[in-house]
Design a protein around this motif. Sequence first.
Motif, mmCIF file in Angstrom:
data_model
loop_
_atom_site.group_PDB
_atom_site.id
_atom_site.type_symbol
_atom_site.label_atom_id
_atom_site.label_comp_id
_atom_site.label_asym_id
_atom_site.label_seq_id
_atom_site.Cartn_x
_atom_site.Cartn_y
_atom_site.Cartn_z
ATOM 1 N N LEU A 1 92.312 60.642 50.937
ATOM 2 C CA LEU A 1 91.316 59.584 50.875
ATOM 3 C C LEU A 1 91.649 58.656 49.721
ATOM 4 N N GLN B 1 87.441 55.099 49.514
ATOM 5 C CA GLN B 1 86.897 55.979 50.546
ATOM 6 C C GLN B 1 86.125 57.140 49.930
ATOM 7 N N CYS B 2 86.587 57.613 48.785
ATOM 8 C CA CYS B 2 85.867 58.682 48.086
ATOM 9 C C CYS B 2 84.495 58.198 47.627
ATOM 10 N N LEU C 1 82.337 57.960 50.685
ATOM 11 C CA LEU C 1 81.972 59.299 51.138
ATOM 12 C C LEU C 1 80.842 59.877 50.289
ATOM 13 N N HIS D 1 85.569 51.136 56.013
ATOM 14 C CA HIS D 1 85.856 52.278 55.135
ATOM 15 C C HIS D 1 85.282 53.574 55.721
ATOM 16 N N THR E 1 87.391 56.813 56.780
ATOM 17 C CA THR E 1 87.072 58.100 56.164
ATOM 18 C C THR E 1 86.846 59.168 57.223
ATOM 19 N N ALA F 1 80.949 64.478 58.688
ATOM 20 C CA ALA F 1 81.741 64.117 57.510
ATOM 21 C C ALA F 1 81.101 64.670 56.244
ATOM 22 N N THR G 1 82.979 65.767 47.472
ATOM 23 C CA THR G 1 81.946 64.840 47.039
ATOM 24 C C THR G 1 81.256 65.348 45.786
#
Length: 200
Positions: free
Chosen positions: A138, A142-143, A146, A172, A176, A188, A198
């Motif tokens: 990622l 994207q992190c 997320l 995005h 992801t 997800a 996360t």
Amino acid sequence: MTINLLLIDDHALFRSGLAMVLAAGLRGVHVFEAPSMEQALLCPCDTIDLLLLDVQLEGLSGLEGIALLKDKWPKAKVLMVSASQDAKVKEQAFALGAQGFIYKAETSQRLLEQVVETLADRLPRNVPASLENRAFKLTPRQCEVLDLLCQGLSNKMIGRRLELSENTVRGHVQATLSALQVSSRSEAAFVARRRGLTNE
């Protein structure tokens, strides 16, 4: 250490073929088989590490039986197997406690990868290198997306938080989901929490 798998599917040919794939592709694995939920609950094994459970079964369905199976084997992980690609069925399976979901149309290699991912903390270390638990790639953005997605924020709210347009956020999010190999935001979030991806 032996990993005990219980394969529950009412199609004998598919069940035996899948058992062969698992036995040939993974070391230290013993596969039990059952054609129905009722027969599965009669399995004499005290410890089951993974339940490979067909969604559609004659009699009690796989979804209906998750709670019964988890009651008998509380430490077992559940990997649903389905011929249907209905996203609602997939989300329902995760909501009922499944740790994974795979379609019957997938390749045997992908099935083995999914089993390895679901059993990442229990498989012996001599699992073939090609099936080792893969790191998700990622980007930093994207992190961030997320993290906010896991907090339940909409694309619009994520955009406000990150000062991005809603269309950019949508892109995005889709990237992801693709990187995590999932098809929904809830899935997800589940995968992200299970893998420690996360901060949420």
